[in-house]
Design a protein around this motif. Structure first.
Motif, PDB file in Angstrom:
ATOM      1  N   THR A  12       0.833  -1.201   0.000  1.00 26.41           N
ATOM      2  CA  THR A  12       0.000   0.000   0.000  1.00 26.41           C
ATOM      3  C   THR A  12       0.870   1.254   0.000  1.00 26.41           C
ATOM      4  OG1 THR A  12      -1.787  -1.175   1.115  1.00 26.41           O
ATOM      5  CG2 THR A  12      -1.813   1.237   1.260  1.00 26.41           C
ATOM      6  N   ALA A  13       1.922   1.267   0.813  1.00 29.38           N
ATOM      7  CA  ALA A  13       2.824   2.427   0.872  1.00 29.38           C
ATOM      8  C   ALA A  13       3.556   2.620  -0.452  1.00 29.38           C
ATOM      9  CB  ALA A  13       3.827   2.246   2.018  1.00 29.38           C
ATOM     10  N   ILE A  14       3.971   1.538  -1.090  1.00 35.87           N
ATOM     11  CA  ILE A  14       4.644   1.639  -2.385  1.00 35.87           C
ATOM     12  C   ILE A  14       3.692   2.207  -3.427  1.00 35.87           C
ATOM     13  CG2 ILE A  14       5.628   0.285  -4.287  1.00 35.87           C
ATOM     14  CD1 ILE A  14       6.824  -1.570  -2.062  1.00 35.87           C
ATOM     15  N   LEU A  15       2.466   1.685  -3.486  1.00 29.92           N
ATOM     16  CA  LEU A  15       1.483   2.200  -4.440  1.00 29.92           C
ATOM     17  C   LEU A  15       1.242   3.690  -4.239  1.00 29.92           C
ATOM     18  CD1 LEU A  15      -1.201  -0.634  -4.635  1.00 29.92           C
ATOM     19  CD2 LEU A  15       0.294   0.162  -6.480  1.00 29.92           C
ATOM     20  N   GLU A  16       1.087   4.106  -2.988  1.00 29.22           N
ATOM     21  CA  GLU A  16       0.863   5.525  -2.705  1.00 29.22           C
ATOM     22  C   GLU A  16       2.039   6.369  -3.187  1.00 29.22           C
ATOM     23  OE1 GLU A  16      -0.010   5.774   1.484  1.00 29.22           O
ATOM     24  OE2 GLU A  16      -2.009   4.896   1.215  1.00 29.22           O
ATOM     25  N   SER A  17       3.254   5.903  -2.939  1.00 29.61           N
ATOM     26  CA  SER A  17       4.451   6.639  -3.382  1.00 29.61           C
ATOM     27  C   SER A  17       4.519   6.727  -4.904  1.00 29.61           C
ATOM     28  CB  SER A  17       5.719   5.972  -2.850  1.00 29.61           C
ATOM     29  OG  SER A  17       5.778   6.045  -1.449  1.00 29.61           O
ATOM     30  N   LEU A  18       4.239   5.620  -5.570  1.00 31.36           N
ATOM     31  CA  LEU A  18       4.280   5.608  -7.035  1.00 31.36           C
ATOM     32  C   LEU A  18       3.253   6.571  -7.620  1.00 31.36           C
ATOM     33  CD1 LEU A  18       4.578   1.767  -7.714  1.00 31.36           C
ATOM     34  CD2 LEU A  18       6.383   3.492  -8.022  1.00 31.36           C
ATOM     35  N   LEU A  19       2.034   6.523  -7.094  1.00 29.95           N
ATOM     36  CA  LEU A  19       0.953   7.338  -7.645  1.00 29.95           C
ATOM     37  C   LEU A  19       1.095   8.828  -7.327  1.00 29.95           C
ATOM     38  CD1 LEU A  19      -2.046   4.916  -6.986  1.00 29.95           C
ATOM     39  CD2 LEU A  19      -0.895   5.370  -9.169  1.00 29.95           C
ATOM     40  N   LYS A  20       1.929   9.168  -6.345  1.00 31.79           N
ATOM     41  CA  LYS A  20       2.164  10.576  -5.995  1.00 31.79           C
ATOM     42  C   LYS A  20       3.397  11.150  -6.691  1.00 31.79           C
ATOM     43  CE  LYS A  20      -0.027  10.411  -1.474  1.00 31.79           C
ATOM     44  NZ  LYS A  20       0.199  10.420  -0.010  1.00 31.79           N
ATOM     45  N   SER A  21       4.114  10.330  -7.443  1.00 33.54           N
ATOM     46  CA  SER A  21       5.345  10.786  -8.086  1.00 33.54           C
ATOM     47  C   SER A  21       5.078  11.248  -9.519  1.00 33.54           C
ATOM     48  CB  SER A  21       6.374   9.652  -8.113  1.00 33.54           C
ATOM     49  OG  SER A  21       7.463   9.988  -8.953  1.00 33.54           O
ATOM     50  N   PRO A  22       5.156  12.555  -9.775  1.00 39.13           N
ATOM     51  CA  PRO A  22       4.943  13.046 -11.145  1.00 39.13           C
ATOM     52  C   PRO A  22       5.916  12.424 -12.142  1.00 39.13           C
ATOM     53  CG  PRO A  22       4.975  14.875  -9.586  1.00 39.13           C
ATOM     54  CD  PRO A  22       5.400  13.644  -8.829  1.00 39.13           C
ATOM     55  N   GLU A  23       7.150  12.206 -11.723  1.00 36.27           N
ATOM     56  CA  GLU A  23       8.150  11.627 -12.630  1.00 36.27           C
ATOM     57  C   GLU A  23       7.771  10.200 -13.033  1.00 36.27           C
ATOM     58  OE1 GLU A  23      12.981  11.141 -13.015  1.00 36.27           O
ATOM     59  OE2 GLU A  23      12.120  11.353 -11.008  1.00 36.27           O
ATOM     60  N   ILE A  24       7.392   9.385 -12.060  1.00 39.71           N
ATOM     61  CA  ILE A  24       6.990   8.006 -12.346  1.00 39.71           C
ATOM     62  C   ILE A  24       5.741   7.995 -13.227  1.00 39.71           C
ATOM     63  CG2 ILE A  24       6.107   5.855 -11.326  1.00 39.71           C
ATOM     64  CD1 ILE A  24       9.037   6.183 -10.690  1.00 39.71           C
ATOM     65  N   ILE A  25       4.749   8.792 -12.878  1.00 39.08           N
ATOM     66  CA  ILE A  25       3.495   8.833 -13.643  1.00 39.08           C
ATOM     67  C   ILE A  25       3.755   9.282 -15.075  1.00 39.08           C
ATOM     68  CG2 ILE A  25       1.218   9.922 -13.818  1.00 39.08           C
ATOM     69  CD1 ILE A  25       1.638   7.743 -11.549  1.00 39.08           C
ATOM     70  N   ASN A  26       4.605  10.276 -15.256  1.00 42.59           N
ATOM     71  CA  ASN A  26       4.941  10.755 -16.592  1.00 42.59           C
ATOM     72  C   ASN A  26       5.627   9.660 -17.410  1.00 42.59           C
ATOM     73  OD1 ASN A  26       5.453  12.410 -18.820  1.00 42.59           O
ATOM     74  ND2 ASN A  26       7.325  13.205 -17.925  1.00 42.59           N
ATOM     75  N   LEU A  41      -4.208   4.763 -13.531  1.00 43.86           N
ATOM     76  CA  LEU A  41      -3.169   3.837 -14.000  1.00 43.86           C
ATOM     77  C   LEU A  41      -3.128   2.543 -13.190  1.00 43.86           C
ATOM     78  CD1 LEU A  41      -0.223   6.342 -14.583  1.00 43.86           C
ATOM     79  CD2 LEU A  41      -1.779   5.379 -16.291  1.00 43.86           C
ATOM     80  N   LEU A  42      -3.726   2.573 -12.001  1.00 37.21           N
ATOM     81  CA  LEU A  42      -3.723   1.405 -11.130  1.00 37.21           C
ATOM     82  C   LEU A  42      -4.527   0.273 -11.761  1.00 37.21           C
ATOM     83  CD1 LEU A  42      -2.660   0.428  -8.414  1.00 37.21           C
ATOM     84  CD2 LEU A  42      -4.706   1.359  -7.354  1.00 37.21           C
ATOM     85  N   TYR A  43      -3.919  -0.887 -11.825  1.00 34.69           N
ATOM     86  CA  TYR A  43      -4.482  -2.110 -12.423  1.00 34.69           C
ATOM     87  C   TYR A  43      -4.657  -2.016 -13.945  1.00 34.69           C
ATOM     88  CZ  TYR A  43      -5.191  -3.024  -7.519  1.00 34.69           C
ATOM     89  OH  TYR A  43      -4.988  -3.166  -6.166  1.00 34.69           O
ATOM     90  N   ILE A  44      -4.101  -0.968 -14.535  1.00 35.43           N
ATOM     91  CA  ILE A  44      -4.028  -0.867 -15.995  1.00 35.43           C
ATOM     92  C   ILE A  44      -2.557  -0.824 -16.409  1.00 35.43           C
ATOM     93  CG2 ILE A  44      -4.563   0.577 -18.011  1.00 35.43           C
ATOM     94  CD1 ILE A  44      -7.127   1.416 -16.515  1.00 35.43           C
ATOM     95  N   ASN A  45      -1.773   0.020 -15.725  1.00 37.11           N
ATOM     96  CA  ASN A  45      -0.334   0.126 -15.975  1.00 37.11           C
ATOM     97  C   ASN A  45       0.511  -0.175 -14.737  1.00 37.11           C
ATOM     98  OD1 ASN A  45      -1.768   2.314 -17.774  1.00 37.11           O
ATOM     99  ND2 ASN A  45       0.102   1.723 -18.853  1.00 37.11           N
ATOM    100  N   ILE A  46      -0.063  -0.042 -13.561  1.00 37.00           N
ATOM    101  CA  ILE A  46       0.664  -0.254 -12.302  1.00 37.00           C
ATOM    102  C   ILE A  46      -0.042  -1.366 -11.536  1.00 37.00           C
ATOM    103  CG2 ILE A  46       1.392   0.782 -10.120  1.00 37.00           C
ATOM    104  CD1 ILE A  46       1.401   3.508 -11.549  1.00 37.00           C
ATOM    105  N   PHE A  47       0.737  -2.372 -11.112  1.00 38.49           N
ATOM    106  CA  PHE A  47       0.163  -3.546 -10.456  1.00 38.49           C
ATOM    107  C   PHE A  47       0.965  -3.928  -9.217  1.00 38.49           C
ATOM    108  CE2 PHE A  47      -0.854  -3.726 -14.909  1.00 38.49           C
ATOM    109  CZ  PHE A  47      -2.168  -4.148 -14.942  1.00 38.49           C
ATOM    110  N   PRO A  48       0.289  -4.276  -8.111  1.00 37.57           N
ATOM    111  CA  PRO A  48       0.999  -4.719  -6.897  1.00 37.57           C
ATOM    112  C   PRO A  48       1.263  -6.234  -6.904  1.00 37.57           C
ATOM    113  CG  PRO A  48      -1.307  -4.381  -6.399  1.00 37.57           C
ATOM    114  CD  PRO A  48      -1.119  -4.014  -7.848  1.00 37.57           C
TER     115      PRO A  48
END
Length: 158
Positions: A12-26, A41-48
């Motif tokens: 959960t903490a990793i997902l939150e960090s990924l989704l809050k990072s403009p660089e990663i999202i870009n 992007l969750l469960y379409i491009n980003i998966f735990p």
């Protein structure tokens, strides 16, 4: 707390960090300033979990991760967080290198040396080399690993 409860807490903490990072999202979406739509992007491009797409009509970049307990010794356990980066060949080239290189660098910047995952700081594991793996359908995969230690809580004997 059970012996593996922290796995879901860390995910959960990793997902939150990924989704809050403009660089990663870009880097994943291919579009600047998409942070407001990051949850899409969750469960379409980003998966735990270790996700590998079968095929896609349009080229995409994917980021997935898994957490494994790699060793247990008395009251301590070592855990490995493995990130799986996948991108289509047509998305690989960027102005400043490849998409997988840039995404790897962004993940190291986001997670290497941070607290909150076990005892001490999360460390990139340079002893585990990058694994580069061509997949079907012009997809390329890189594996990046981080290590942490935590207490191994054992259930009480009745």
């Amino acid at each position: 707390m059970k012996n593996l409860d922290e796995l879901q807490v860390y995910k959960t903490a990793i997902l939150e960090s990924l989704l809050k990072s403009p660089e990663i999202i870009n880097l994943i979406s291919g579009k600047a300033n998409e942070i407001s739509n990051a949850d899409q992007l969750l469960y379409i491009n980003i998966f735990p979990w270790d996700y590998t797409p079968e095929s896609s009509a349009d080229p995409k970049t994917y980021l997935s991760f898994e957490i494994d307990v790699t060793s247990v010794a008395n009251s301590m356990k070592e855990m490995q967080i493995t990130f799986y980066l996948i991108t289509h060949q047509s998305l690989m080239k960027m102005e400043n290198g490849t998409r997988l290189d840039n995404l790897s660098n962004a993940l190291c910047g986001l997670f290497h040396g941070v607290s909150g995952f076990g005892i001490g700081k999360l460390e990139w594991n340079p002893e585990e080399p990058f694994i580069h793996e061509p997949l079907q359908n012009q997809l390329y995969k890189r594996t990046l690993r981080f290590l942490t230690k935590d207490f191994n809580l054992r259930p009480r004997k009745s």
